[in-house]
Design a protein around this motif. Structure first.
Motif, mmCIF file in Angstrom:
data_model
loop_
_atom_site.group_PDB
_atom_site.id
_atom_site.type_symbol
_atom_site.label_atom_id
_atom_site.label_comp_id
_atom_site.label_asym_id
_atom_site.label_seq_id
_atom_site.Cartn_x
_atom_site.Cartn_y
_atom_site.Cartn_z
ATOM 1 N N GLU A 49 0.988 -1.132 -0.002
ATOM 2 C CA GLU A 49 -0.086 -0.122 -0.120
ATOM 3 C C GLU A 49 0.951 1.085 0.137
ATOM 4 O O GLU A 49 2.237 1.054 -0.004
ATOM 5 N N GLY A 50 0.341 2.295 -0.003
ATOM 6 C CA GLY A 50 0.923 3.775 -0.116
ATOM 7 C C GLY A 50 0.614 4.476 -1.336
ATOM 8 O O GLY A 50 -0.218 4.161 -2.073
ATOM 9 N N ILE A 51 1.201 5.654 -1.380
ATOM 10 C CA ILE A 51 0.741 6.792 -2.297
ATOM 11 C C ILE A 51 0.884 6.109 -3.595
ATOM 12 O O ILE A 51 0.045 6.240 -4.511
ATOM 13 N N ALA A 52 2.045 5.557 -4.197
ATOM 14 C CA ALA A 52 2.326 5.150 -5.092
ATOM 15 C C ALA A 52 1.540 3.864 -5.492
ATOM 16 O O ALA A 52 0.978 3.962 -6.818
ATOM 17 N N ILE A 53 0.958 3.022 -4.640
ATOM 18 C CA ILE A 53 0.339 1.972 -5.114
ATOM 19 C C ILE A 53 -1.208 2.510 -5.053
ATOM 20 O O ILE A 53 -2.069 1.966 -6.058
ATOM 21 N N ASP A 54 -1.767 3.552 -4.491
ATOM 22 C CA ASP A 54 -2.714 4.212 -4.737
ATOM 23 C C ASP A 54 -3.157 4.689 -6.160
ATOM 24 O O ASP A 54 -4.159 4.398 -6.826
ATOM 25 N N MET A 55 -2.010 5.016 -6.548
ATOM 26 C CA MET A 55 -2.095 5.787 -8.091
ATOM 27 C C MET A 55 -2.339 4.585 -8.781
ATOM 28 O O MET A 55 -3.102 4.731 -9.808
ATOM 29 N N ILE A 56 -1.529 3.609 -8.584
ATOM 30 C CA ILE A 56 -1.355 2.511 -9.556
ATOM 31 C C ILE A 56 -2.692 1.751 -9.705
ATOM 32 O O ILE A 56 -3.346 1.604 -10.865
ATOM 33 N N ARG A 57 -3.269 1.559 -8.529
ATOM 34 C CA ARG A 57 -4.475 1.166 -8.648
ATOM 35 C C ARG A 57 -5.698 1.942 -9.156
ATOM 36 O O ARG A 57 -6.418 1.445 -10.073
ATOM 37 N N TRP A 58 -5.477 3.214 -9.091
ATOM 38 C CA TRP A 58 -6.535 3.981 -9.742
ATOM 39 C C TRP A 58 -6.236 4.064 -11.292
ATOM 40 O O TRP A 58 -7.259 3.597 -12.121
ATOM 41 N N ILE A 59 -5.074 4.212 -11.391
ATOM 42 C CA ILE A 59 -4.740 4.183 -12.998
ATOM 43 C C ILE A 59 -5.087 2.667 -13.702
ATOM 44 O O ILE A 59 -5.686 2.614 -14.828
ATOM 45 N N ALA A 60 -4.619 1.499 -13.094
ATOM 46 C CA ALA A 60 -4.619 0.049 -13.602
ATOM 47 C C ALA A 60 -6.218 0.101 -13.642
ATOM 48 O O ALA A 60 -6.557 -0.709 -14.774
ATOM 49 N N LYS A 61 -7.159 0.653 -12.816
ATOM 50 C CA LYS A 61 -8.584 0.163 -13.036
ATOM 51 C C LYS A 61 -9.044 1.105 -14.354
ATOM 52 O O LYS A 61 -9.898 0.600 -15.310
ATOM 53 N N ARG A 62 -8.571 2.324 -14.681
ATOM 54 C CA ARG A 62 -8.898 3.251 -15.658
ATOM 55 C C ARG A 62 -8.235 2.613 -17.070
ATOM 56 O O ARG A 62 -9.123 2.541 -17.971
ATOM 57 N N GLU A 63 -7.260 2.002 -17.037
ATOM 58 C CA GLU A 63 -6.633 1.460 -18.188
ATOM 59 C C GLU A 63 -6.826 0.073 -18.132
ATOM 60 O O GLU A 63 -6.248 -0.548 -19.311
ATOM 61 N N GLY A 64 -7.241 -0.741 -17.362
ATOM 62 C CA GLY A 64 -7.683 -2.068 -17.623
ATOM 63 C C GLY A 64 -6.227 -2.960 -17.284
ATOM 64 O O GLY A 64 -6.180 -3.866 -18.108
ATOM 65 N N TRP A 65 -5.359 -2.706 -16.398
ATOM 66 C CA TRP A 65 -4.223 -3.368 -16.154
ATOM 67 C C TRP A 65 -4.389 -4.541 -15.373
ATOM 68 O O TRP A 65 -5.349 -4.291 -14.388
ATOM 69 N N LYS A 66 -3.880 -5.566 -15.589
ATOM 70 C CA LYS A 66 -3.951 -6.531 -14.504
ATOM 71 C C LYS A 66 -2.663 -6.724 -13.860
ATOM 72 O O LYS A 66 -1.434 -7.033 -14.266
ATOM 73 N N VAL A 67 -2.566 -5.973 -12.451
ATOM 74 C CA VAL A 67 -1.358 -5.849 -11.760
ATOM 75 C C VAL A 67 -0.928 -6.968 -10.907
ATOM 76 O O VAL A 67 -2.107 -7.555 -10.138
ATOM 77 N N SER A 68 0.311 -7.203 -10.958
ATOM 78 C CA SER A 68 0.733 -7.990 -9.945
ATOM 79 C C SER A 68 2.014 -7.237 -9.514
ATOM 80 O O SER A 68 2.655 -6.509 -10.056
ATOM 81 N N TYR A 69 2.258 -7.705 -8.127
ATOM 82 C CA TYR A 69 3.334 -7.086 -7.390
ATOM 83 C C TYR A 69 4.672 -7.946 -7.041
ATOM 84 O O TYR A 69 4.479 -9.113 -6.659
ATOM 85 N N VAL A 70 5.874 -7.520 -7.413
ATOM 86 C CA VAL A 70 7.043 -8.389 -6.791
ATOM 87 C C VAL A 70 7.618 -7.501 -5.814
ATOM 88 O O VAL A 70 8.153 -6.388 -6.074
ATOM 89 N N ALA A 71 7.697 -8.212 -4.545
ATOM 90 C CA ALA A 71 8.537 -7.385 -3.525
ATOM 91 C C ALA A 71 9.952 -7.898 -3.491
ATOM 92 O O ALA A 71 10.378 -8.852 -3.560
ATOM 93 N N ASP A 72 10.836 -6.710 -3.656
ATOM 94 C CA ASP A 72 12.414 -7.042 -3.451
ATOM 95 C C ASP A 72 13.027 -5.775 -2.879
ATOM 96 O O ASP A 72 12.527 -4.878 -2.558
ATOM 97 N N SER A 73 14.479 -6.097 -2.693
ATOM 98 C CA SER A 73 15.144 -4.870 -2.249
ATOM 99 C C SER A 73 15.019 -3.865 -3.451
ATOM 100 O O SER A 73 15.218 -4.364 -4.641
ATOM 101 N N PHE A 74 15.385 -2.786 -3.100
ATOM 102 C CA PHE A 74 15.475 -1.639 -4.192
ATOM 103 C C PHE A 74 16.452 -2.042 -5.148
ATOM 104 O O PHE A 74 16.257 -1.932 -6.451
ATOM 105 N N ASN A 75 17.608 -2.428 -4.797
ATOM 106 C CA ASN A 75 18.932 -2.884 -5.689
ATOM 107 C C ASN A 75 18.370 -3.896 -6.692
ATOM 108 O O ASN A 75 18.589 -4.068 -7.766
ATOM 109 N N ASN A 76 17.696 -4.896 -5.987
ATOM 110 C CA ASN A 76 17.216 -6.190 -6.989
ATOM 111 C C ASN A 76 16.253 -5.818 -7.638
ATOM 112 O O ASN A 76 16.141 -6.396 -8.940
#
Ligand code: C2E
Ligand code: MG
Ligand code: MG
Length: 749
Positions: A49-76
């Protein structure tokens, strides 16, 4: 290592849940997330969650994207983006460097900058304060690299403590694993409220947070994202501002106008710039100050080294290495100062020239090491009786000089001289030997005797010489007549050497008689000098000078041989009977063990048997007693030569030596004989010497018998042998021969 394993397990676990929170249907988009609250919060087991995720959700919904998340360290995530493993990274700061690697969204999600927090109690207020501190940083973060660069420019290198994300940065500070740490301001606004974590005034590296896609991704995808984000940001009522309010707990539009982030960024930039300039100036001042300090230190150390070298040179130039007293130069400086201070005043000053008696004997007898030790002890003793403002120096050899200032009357100088002499009366221990030391002191007065340093010194030296000539262990004031005597003495040595060469020396013989029979039992050879100018000169006038110069050694050898030759001649004429020959020996003849050789040579050359030879050695031989002298005496005795102690009672004797040493006889000095029988003191001394000799089984010869009373007194108290004008004056050999056949002193009636 443990961290890495943990991360992998966590990722696998996370991915296994991924479908649960992935958006269903549409174009699949894999979005890389890492824990960077409040922009993205990636808690294990929970959808991000968070600001960036809120925006992604809003845009994905609008654009019809199917979003999946990959959690990792920033470097990776950056690596994954490189490889195309993910289609988007949710939070990434723009940099030119990164723009070469990835495609960035044109619209930024928000602006951000780095902030430094410190642990409570640690002093960090500006960038240079980070120098040497432990600073917690998120590995691979934009601010991380920026802060390292900045600290390098400010010459304030610190020790980075790398952690995986911002929460860990604050944890490291709070737990004391780091003194300070850097996080971004968005994170800080929400999370940096721990008790031990304090915000500093260091802000740096203003950035804009974007989304980024792989380099070769379809640009339409980012274009859609940009379009939607721009629309969201343009509408103050949009989901964008709802999200900001929700996550940052502030209402940007309500409280601040839209331009605020930009203004804040500019202000922060300006602030950083001001800080940078201030820090740079401070750094320059510090650097320059440091350089100046280093130069000052170097200069200081050079000055110190020079001072030390100068001190060492002074020590060498003005002080004597053996006694640490001022040397001749040190004396000269001190006297010059004293004299110039006295100019125009009525003050007086005394110069005391001190010469240690018989130091040469000690050097020769005990070695130079012993002589040095003696000089050191003497220096201490002399110094111990002087006042603080008297100046003692060593002139070299056995000579010392004292400057006694503030003299009122002559007796003041006399008092100092007396104190100096008495400081030497107690024996001085040199190893196992005890040495009795004494000195001769000459005194010259300023301005009475002279006003210049050179003349004053010369006069004090002359007076000292006279004191020495009078037997030493005394002081004398300078008198003008002394100068003439010194000149005389200097020429004496030359004239004596000539006398020896020109055969002007001769021997007189004084009989030694048996006090009971009056018969001559021996003769003492006494040296005479037949000087063409002065006539017959007695030994008192030249023996001590010859001892000083060492000429006595040659004179002594001559006497030995001439005396032995004479007795041998009388023996051959049948006139000598059992008569012995007594020859006076100076202590200087013991030097280098030469005496034994000289005696052997004289006996061998003349053919006289050793038992007819008696050597008279003054008591002072005790002063130079060492193994060499003792061995020499034993050797002579072993040869059959007789030994007697001359002038007994006038010098220094040690009873223990008397017992140990191989002397046959004591000669009572004529100064005691002179006073008998009238003077009780002398009578007592003579009686005691006679008793002592008897106790030690030694013979006694009384010298200087001039009257019948003296003769009778001595004989009646058991004195066996006598010598004196009453019986005969010293005679030339041809006249003495007439006395040989008859008693020299008739029995008293
Ligand atoms: P000394 O060995 O004690 O010699 C005795 C001195 O006393 C002699 O003086 C002698 O003349 C003097 N004398 C003898 N009887 C009388 C007396 O009744 N009354 C008085 N007033 N004097 C008397 P001299 O010959 O002048 O010698 C003095 C000293 O010089 C000697 O004292 C001795 O120490 C030293 N001396 C003499 N000849 C030599 C020598 O060949 N070698 C060394 N090293 N010293 C010598
Ligand atoms: Mg004698
Ligand atoms: Mg004598």
């Amino acid at each position: 290592m443990v961290n890495r394993i943990f991360l992998r397990v966590w990722l696998l676990w996370l991915l296994s849940f991924a479908p649960a929170w992935a958006t269903q249907g549409g174009t699949p988009i894999r979005i890389g997330v890492f824990d960077n609250p409040p922009i993205v919060t990636a808690t294990p087991g929970k959808p991000p969650e968070g600001i960036a995720i809120d925006m992604i959700r809003w845009i994905a919904k609008r654009e019809g994207w199917k979003v999946s998340y990959v959690a990792d360290s920033f470097n990776n995530l950056l690596s994954r983006l490189d490889k195309g493993d993910i289609d988007l990274i949710a939070v990434i700061a723009y940099s030119d460097e990164r723009a070469k690697r990835f495609q960035f969204s044109k619209e930024s999600l928000l602006s951000n900058w780095g902030m430094v927090f410190r642990r409570a109690g640690v002093h960090v207020e500006s960038l240079p304060d980070l120098k040497g501190k432990r600073v917690a940083l998120m590995r691979g973060g934009t601010h991380t690299q920026a802060l390292i660069e900045l600290s390098r420019q400010f010459d304030a290198p610190f020790t980075p403590v790398y952690v995986g994300n911002f929460p860990q940065v604050l944890a490291a500070i709070a737990e004391g694993r780091a003194d300070a740490g850097a996080v971004n301001r968005v994170f800080a606004a929400v999370h940096a409220h721990q008790a031990d974590v304090v915000a500093t005034s260091i802000v740096f590296n203003p950035i804009f947070v974007h989304y980024a896609a792989p380099k070769h991704a379809n640009p339409a995808f980012l274009q859609a994202l940009d379009r939607d984000l721009a629309a969201l940001k343009a509408d103050p009522q949009s989901a964008y501002y709802d999200s900001l309010r929700r996550w940052l707990e502030v209402s940007s539009t309500e409280r601040y106008p839209q331009w605020l982030p930009w203004a804040a960024t500019a202000a922060a930039g300006l602030f950083v710039l001001v800080l940078a300039v201030a820090g740079f100036l401070r750094y320059q001042v510090r650097r320059q100050t440091g350089e100046l300090q280093r130069r000052a230190d170097r200069l200081q150390s050079e000055i110190r080294q020079r001072e030390q070298a100068q001190q060492h040179l002074n020590q060498l130039a003005y002080f004597d290495g053996l006694t640490q007293l001022p040397n001749r130069e040190g004396f000269r400086t001190a006297l010059e100062q004293a004299l110039s201070a006295m100019q125009g005043t009525n003050e007086r000053l005394a110069l005391l020239f001190i010469d240690i008696d018989r130091l040469k004997n000690i050097n020769d007898g005990l070695g130079h090491g012993a002589g040095d030790l003696l000089l050191q002890q003497v220096a201490l003793r002399l110094q111990s009786v002087l006042r603080a403002h008297d100046h003692l120096s060593r002139f070299g050899g056995d000579e010392f000089v004292v400057i006694v200032s503030e003299i009122d009357q002559t007796s003041d100088a006399e008092l100092v001289a007396t104190r100096l002499l008495s400081s030497l009366t107690m024996p001085i221990d040199i190893g196992s030997t005890q040495i009795y030391s004494s000195a001769s002191v000459g005194i010259a007065l300023y301005p009475d005797d002279a006003t210049s340093m050179e003349v004053l010194l010369k006069h004090a030296d002359t007076a000292m010489y006279q004191a020495k000539e009078q037997g030493g262990n005394r002081f004398l004031f300078y008198h003008a007549q002394q100068t003439a005597r010194v000149v005389e003495r200097l020429t004496l040595d030359t004239r004596l050497r000539q006398a020896l060469e020109r055969d002007e020396l001769l021997l007189h013989y004084q009989p030694i008689v048996d006090m009971h029979s009056g018969h001559i039992v021996g003769v003492e050879a006494l040296l005479r000098w037949d000087d063409p100018e002065q006539g017959l000169v007695l030994p008192g006038a030249f023996i001590s000078a010859a001892e000083d110069t060492g000429l006595i050694i040659q004179l002594g050898e001559w006497v030995l041989e001439a005396g032995c030759a004479q007795l041998r001649a009388w023996q051959e004429q049948g006139r000598a009977g059992q008569m012995t020959l007594a020859v006076n020996v100076s202590t200087r003849q013991f030097e280098g063990g030469r005496l034994v050789k000289s005696v052997e040579q004289a006996l061998a050359r003349t053919g006289l048997a050793a038992e007819f030879l008696e050597l008279e050695i003054t008591e002072n031989v005790m002063l130079i007693m060492n193994d060499e002298v003792r061995c020499c005496l034993d050797c002579l005795r072993g040869m059959g030569v007789r030994l007697s102690l001359d002038d007994f009672g006038t010098g220094y004797s040690s009873l223990s030596y008397l017992k140990q040493l191989p002397f046959h006889a004591l000669k009572i000095d004529q100064s005691f004989v002179r006073g008998i029988p009238g003077q009780p003191g002398d009578t007592q001394i003579v009686t005691t010497i006679l008793a002592l000799a008897k106790g030690l089984e030694m013979q006694v010869i009384a010298e200087g018998i001039e009257t019948r009373e003296q003769y009778d007194f001595l004989r009646d108290r058991g004195c066996e042998f006598g010598q004196g004008y009453l019986m005969s004056r010293p005679q030339p050999a041809d006249r003495l021969v007439d006395l040989l056949d008859r008693p020299t002193c008739p029995r008293s009636v």
